[in-house]
Design a protein around this motif. Sequence first.
Motif, PDB file in Angstrom:
ATOM      1  N   THR A 218       0.680   5.655  -0.443  1.00  0.00           N
ATOM      2  CA  THR A 218      -0.158   6.840  -0.544  1.00  0.00           C
ATOM      3  C   THR A 218       0.291   7.956  -1.094  1.00  0.00           C
ATOM      4  O   THR A 218       1.298   8.520  -0.204  1.00  0.00           O
TER       5      THR A 218
ATOM      6  N   THR B 196     -10.047   0.868  -0.903  1.00  0.00           N
ATOM      7  CA  THR B 196      -9.838   1.966  -0.635  1.00  0.00           C
ATOM      8  C   THR B 196     -10.282   3.125   0.292  1.00  0.00           C
ATOM      9  O   THR B 196     -11.572   3.055   0.045  1.00  0.00           O
TER      10      THR B 196
ATOM     11  N   SER C  53      -0.590  12.116  -1.152  1.00  0.00           N
ATOM     12  CA  SER C  53      -0.158  12.815  -0.944  1.00  0.00           C
ATOM     13  C   SER C  53      -0.129  14.171  -1.106  1.00  0.00           C
ATOM     14  O   SER C  53       0.881  14.661  -1.552  1.00  0.00           O
TER      15      SER C  53
ATOM     16  N   LYS D 131       0.749  -1.125  -0.328  1.00  0.00           N
ATOM     17  CA  LYS D 131      -0.191  -0.093   0.116  1.00  0.00           C
ATOM     18  C   LYS D 131       0.680   1.087   0.059  1.00  0.00           C
ATOM     19  O   LYS D 131       2.098   1.337   1.033  1.00  0.00           O
TER      20      LYS D 131
ATOM     21  N   GLN E 174      -5.264  13.425  -0.956  1.00  0.00           N
ATOM     22  CA  GLN E 174      -4.376  11.941  -0.213  1.00  0.00           C
ATOM     23  C   GLN E 174      -5.325  11.055  -1.342  1.00  0.00           C
ATOM     24  O   GLN E 174      -6.866  11.290  -1.434  1.00  0.00           O
ATOM     25  N   ARG E 175      -4.640  10.330  -1.755  1.00  0.00           N
ATOM     26  CA  ARG E 175      -5.442   9.392  -2.241  1.00  0.00           C
ATOM     27  C   ARG E 175      -4.711   7.861  -2.398  1.00  0.00           C
ATOM     28  O   ARG E 175      -3.217   8.070  -2.270  1.00  0.00           O
ATOM     29  N   ASP E 176      -4.864   6.609  -1.836  1.00  0.00           N
ATOM     30  CA  ASP E 176      -4.398   5.320  -1.904  1.00  0.00           C
ATOM     31  C   ASP E 176      -3.356   4.496  -3.229  1.00  0.00           C
ATOM     32  O   ASP E 176      -4.823   4.785  -4.263  1.00  0.00           O
TER      33      ASP E 176
END
Length: 676
Positions: free
Chosen positions: A265, A594, A267, A263, A281-283
């Motif tokens: 992230t 997510t 941001s 994972k 923000q996006r995973d």
Amino acid sequence: MSLISVLFLGIAVLLSAVAALGLYYFPRKKKSVKHWKYFSVLRFFTVLVGLILLINPKFEQNQVRIEKPNLVVVSDNSKSVRFLKGEKQTKRFLQELLQDQEIKEAFNVKSFTFDEELHFSRTPEFSGNASDPGKALKQLARLYPESNSPLILITDGNATQGTAPVYAASKYQSEIFPVVVGDTTQHADVYIDLLNVNPYAFLDQRFPVEIFVNYQGDASIQSKLLIKKGTRVVHETKLSFSADKQGEQVEIMLPAKRIGKHKYTASITPINQEKNIQNNQRDFYIEVVDQQSKVLILSSFLHPDLGALKKSINSNKQRQAHIKVIDELKQEDLGEYTNFVLYQPNQKFKWVFDYLDKTQKNYVMIGGTKTDYNFLNGIQSSFRKELKINQNEEFQAQLNENFSLYQPSKINFLDYPPLSDQFGEISNLGKGQALLQQNINGVATQQPVVYFVDSGQRRIGLVFGENLWQWRVKSFADLANFEAFDLFINDIIQFLGDNNRGERLKVDMKTVFNQGEPIRMQAQYVDKNYREDAQATINLRVVKQEDESIKNYSLNYVDGNYVTNLGALTPGSYTFTAQVEGENGLQTGDFVVTAFDIEEQFNHAQVSELNKIGDTLYYSEDFLSLKTKLLQTDVYKPVQRTLTKKVELIEFKWLLALWVLLLSLEWFLRKYNGLT
């Protein structure tokens, strides 16, 4: 009423009079009957009513009715309305509209809500995970094609699916009145608009990440793009924006160091007084796999075909080919390889065939002028080739049009140089299909050039002919690249490398979903003879790893596939197990949901977009203005229509009841007076 009907009615009156007088007046013995005049009148009307019913004349009847136009009210049910504080505005506006007496008297009010679908509902709940106003407008255009059905669109204007609503609005025949709800103030905002990444990466390689960062505002600002893996920053990029620079595309290469799902992230550091930081923000997830399979090209001598095969196989980055001479190969080295190409085998290959048979590994055998076919006839059972004379032959290849194991490359092999092999007849081929067949001097034969043996548990490829390197040269001469030939070779390697043939249940689904996104699973199942089975019961068990909660589903058979929709699951990591009821086989896997919610990526209502839909944009407090506009527009006034309808007399049930009453009354009076 027609002239013929009037004529028939006149005749009916005469016949009724004749029947009445003939029964009660002319026979003398009836004259003495008391009240014979009343009996005559009763008989007259009884016969007359019966004849009228028999004639069944038609009458024109005018019906006057008031037709009110439809007023279509459609409200945005997506979560973005609540996120932008438009929930109370929508409810207040709807309450004023739906309870207004003048509106009720002037229109037939039809209420709808929409998110990703259109719903027949009066009250929005603001729970939709996506918004597709374009789709809703298209459906309403089909439901109300008339030009006097005005539409009130209550929305924040933020569309997350489908086409832009302005295009769909142009298809609606009547006027659309957009009503904007939610915060319309444009706050300064920096956000991740789009993130592109391949969900898979190969071990010890670098994978690309493409990020589009946008800015809304007039001031010059500075920010940073951070990529984190857990709490560790693995990449940092400085960003700058201004009124003249509203976006930036960032391309990053990250290393894939460990096998498994990882994972990350992405941001953006918030700017001063930024209101919406949900879109900063996006995973994203990357699954690192060690699937760069090693292919062994094994021969007892050097030949140009070996180099051509190696280059073709290596053109696919998932494969790495190695050329080995049989005398230099050790048995323990075979375990390193997943694919095997045996080039013109002889007796030195005996231990290699023993290993492949013991491990049930797939392989491809390439024969030619130096192949020991007598040895092959004894060591394997996929084919036999009897050498009748000690002589070589040349032949061209042509595609077998009935080949169906996979989609072959579109190459005109008849234009390619001929291959060479020892003269002989190939027989006793195992169950399978020929991809290419021999063509000698323009005459097609049934002798194979490329043949696949497929027993259901194991696959073996057979290539009869050397000088494949000339085919690769021909491919370059025709197309200025080697892609056609390389794809042809890699298709063979791919097909022989697929070891999932024995799996009767196969599950297909994505591994990463966004929050609120519908999660769909698709599966294929075949019976023991590998034929499609539409009668199976497939159960699915989904476990959320964070809290070990369990959900169970059943898959439904639809158009050749078993499918189910898991709905919108909460963010987290999930594992699943799919199993056919009554069978031992099962499929397991995992996926991630997510925390990215597309409905929370907006920081204001899209006033400019809604302005393009209607002539006038209304706000939630403008109900009276909109009401006045609707009531004063002549097109939307109620219309009085007169409908002329032809009515048959027999439809008057009271007339039939009268006839029965007259018959009953006459019968009773006759009995009462002693008449027969």
